[in-house]
Design a protein around this motif. Structure first.
Motif, PDB file in Angstrom:
ATOM      1  N   VAL A 109       0.824  -1.213   0.000  1.00  0.00           N
ATOM      2  CA  VAL A 109       0.000   0.000   0.000  1.00  0.00           C
ATOM      3  C   VAL A 109       0.859   1.264   0.000  1.00  0.00           C
ATOM      4  O   VAL A 109       0.517   2.262  -0.636  1.00  0.00           O
TER       5      VAL A 109
ATOM      6  N   CYS B  99       2.040   2.551  -3.425  1.00  0.00           N
ATOM      7  CA  CYS B  99       1.039   3.072  -4.369  1.00  0.00           C
ATOM      8  C   CYS B  99       1.263   4.556  -4.688  1.00  0.00           C
ATOM      9  O   CYS B  99       1.863   5.292  -3.911  1.00  0.00           O
TER      10      CYS B  99
ATOM     11  N   SER C 228      -2.368   6.633  -1.319  1.00  0.00           N
ATOM     12  CA  SER C 228      -2.802   5.723  -0.263  1.00  0.00           C
ATOM     13  C   SER C 228      -3.649   6.472   0.750  1.00  0.00           C
ATOM     14  O   SER C 228      -3.458   7.673   0.978  1.00  0.00           O
TER      15      SER C 228
ATOM     16  N   ILE D  50       1.568   7.318   4.745  1.00  0.00           N
ATOM     17  CA  ILE D  50       0.262   7.238   4.083  1.00  0.00           C
ATOM     18  C   ILE D  50      -0.156   8.659   3.697  1.00  0.00           C
ATOM     19  O   ILE D  50       0.010   9.599   4.473  1.00  0.00           O
TER      20      ILE D  50
END
Length: 580
Positions: free
Chosen positions: A232, A235, A238, A281
């Motif tokens: 993740v 990416c 995220s 993130i």
């Protein structure tokens, strides 16, 4: 009996013999023993037995078992079951599963070659095709209720296949991570009878996707552990669910034995407060539904791959809309702050600004928006944090955004107000210049078109790299613009240090302050932006109220003339953006 009679008798006998042979072929002997029927002949001609087995396995996989310990744990944690997630993410009726019967099956023998499934543990990852607002995608979704997402049921083979499909079909890929996404477990050793050197076979495809501009969008909808965390974080975009999301290299039990940190919860170790504020993130969503909506929104700005143009939509917001509020948004008092997001939302299409990374690198503001219905990237400095001075995290945030825009062929609009790089011991300790130079190399190595609006300050190396990275420069300034090698505050002290000290020493502090004010007024008079325009140091100073029209005209030209040529260059291999 004559010779002729003998010949006739012989001919008649031969004819009868031939007729007998022909009759034997036409009417075979019914007394002959029949062949034994093969087992295949007992199977239905329409293959309904095989189709029935598939239907039975699919039914088991699609039906939640309320007595299953993993399913109960999933619901107690407040999480959606994997197939509920798929249903909520995708457009209704668009789900097409790939590997729908992969998993571990116990077969019951029915005699002969007949058998039926007696017990079935599905693969702990649901994968396939679907649509997001009509856009076709491929996706993977972890099923934490089965072995907490650890490798099982051909999971790795399925995942690699979907990664390859995204490349071959040039389709966006969405990853819903809840667990280790096929990472290892010590129980694998007992099942296989040996321990293995860890492979990472899918990451070659991941890197290829990232650099091809095939959108990789990931959501943390549970604990993302090890390989799941890596998938993740890799990416393009995220997002983490605030109520259930967490991410870490190893869980609390492993951490306890390695670092002696005891009593850590999942959120203590790697919850939103940790990873949505340090850049691991990108974004935070309140829940799973919020994650899915952010993924849909981000995809709406992006092409299916880097060899296509970003999608355009119809908008009702007039291109020539005048924004009179922008004329007074920058305070005349130089040290007063303003809200930079108001400038962004006033210029772009109404309701189109989507911010990325709002909780980390807060000295910078980045995101996606639209101008005249076309996708653009946004970069702005934030004067409300550290006076807008660009720190290490802010540089990292803009660097990532520039690479993002470059691989997706999205032009950049910058609203520039940068007093320079952050200074002081905290800035030096966090390697501000190292990350600032990395930002500079990214500005100069990317090739997407950039248009800059100078709204206030442009100083030092930081200002130079933002505005001088394209040739010719495409930029305008507002009347509030001010620029130079460094701000006057401090600059006068450095340039006139000896003179000011001597005045204070000989004539006192009041005389020194008066001289300082005299110097400051003189420099400010000379720093009138019109004087810079007189010398063509700034190409044009515009009325802020007309900024939207200027930006829309530039974006329209870029999409109609520059980006199609850039696409051809990418197809020919002469332009090779890199995200990873």
């Amino acid at each position: 009996m004559g010779k002729d009679d003998t010949d006739a008798s012989t001919s008649s006998a031969g004819a009868k013999e031939r007729l007998k042979q022909i009759s034997a072929h036409v009417e075979p002997n019914t007394q002959r023993k029949r062949r034994r029927r093969r087992p295949d002949s007992e199977l239905p001609a329409d293959y309904s037995d095989i189709l029935g087995q598939i239907a039975a396995l699919r039914n088991i996989a699609a039906t939640p078992d309320p007595n299953n310990r993993g399913y109960v744990r999933q619901k107690q944690a407040g999480k959606l079951w994997v197939r509920e997630r798929v249903e909520q993410l995708l457009d209704p009726g668009s789900f097409q599963e790939v590997g729908s019967v992969s998993g571990t099956v116990k077969w019951k023998q029915l005699g002969g070659i007949k058998e039926e499934p007696e017990d079935y543990v599905p693969s702990n990852n649901v994968q396939g095709f679907g649509r997001l607002k009509g856009r076709k995608i491929v996706f993977t979704a972890d099923d934490f209720s089965i072995r907490a997402g650890h490798a099982d049921g051909a999971l790795m083979e399925k995942t690699i296949y979907m990664e390859k499909l995204a490349i071959a079909l040039q389709l966006p890929i969405v990853k819903l991570v809840d667990g280790s996404s096929g990472g290892g477990s010590v129980t694998t050793i007992s099942k296989t009878g040996f321990s293995y050197v860890p492979p990472l076979p899918s990451f070659a495809q991941v890197v290829q996707q990232l650099n091809m501009g095939i959108p990789n969008l990931g959501a943390v909808v549970g604990p993302a552990i090890g390989l799941g965390a890596a998938r993740v974080v890799a990416c393009h975009f995220s997002v983490m669910a605030a109520d259930i999301g967490s991410l870490f290299n190893a869980g609390p039990n492993v951490v306890k034995n390695a670092t002696f940190e005891e009593g850590l919860s999942l959120t203590d170790l790697g919850g939103p407060a940790m990873h949505c504020t340090n850049g691991t993130i990108d974004n935070l969503a309140p829940d799973e539904a919020g994650c899915f909506e952010q993924i849909r929104t981000v995809l709406s700005y992006l092409p299916d791959s880097g060899t296509k143009l970003p999608p355009a939509i119809e908008v009702s917001d007039p291109i020539d809309r005048i924004s009179e509020s922008l004329r007074s948004i920058i305070p005349r008092a130089r040290n007063r702050m303003y809200n930079p997001r108001k400038i962004i939302t006033e210029v772009v299409d109404q309701g189109s600004f989507f911010e990325i990374g709002a909780l980390w690198g807060t000295t910078a503001i980045v995101g996606l928006a639209r101008l005249a219905g076309r996708s653009v990237g946004i970069v702005s400095l934030n004067c409300e944090v550290n006076a807008g001075a660009l720190d290490a995290l802010g540089s990292q945030k803009i660097t990532r955004m520039l690479k993002f825009l470059d691989v997706f062929n999205i032009p950049l609009i910058q609203f520039v107000d940068v007093p320079g790089y952050a200074i002081g011991t905290a800035a030096e300790r966090s390697a501000t210049m190292r990350h600032g130079v990395q930002l500079a190399t990214t500005y100069y190595s990317t090739t997407m078109p950039i248009f800059s609006v100078i709204v206030r300050r442009v100083y030092g190396v930081a200002g130079g790299i933002m505005l001088d990275c394209r040739d010719p420069r495409m930029r305008v300034a507002w009347p509030s613009g001010m620029w130079g090698s460094l701000p006057l505050e401090g600059g006068i002290e450095v340039a006139h240090s000896y003179e000011l000290k001597e005045i204070e020493k000989k004539e006192g502090k009041e005389k020194r302050d008066a001289k300082y004010k005299e110097l400051e007024d003189e420099y400010r008079r000379l720093m009138n932006p019109v004087r810079t325009a007189n010398h063509f140091g700034i190409e044009e100073i515009i009325d802020p109220a007309y900024t939207r029209r200027v930006c829309c005209e530039w974006v329209s030209h870029v999409y109609e003339n520059l980006l199609p040529e850039r696409i051809m260059e990418r197809v020919a291999g002469r332009v090779k953006p890199t995200f990873a």
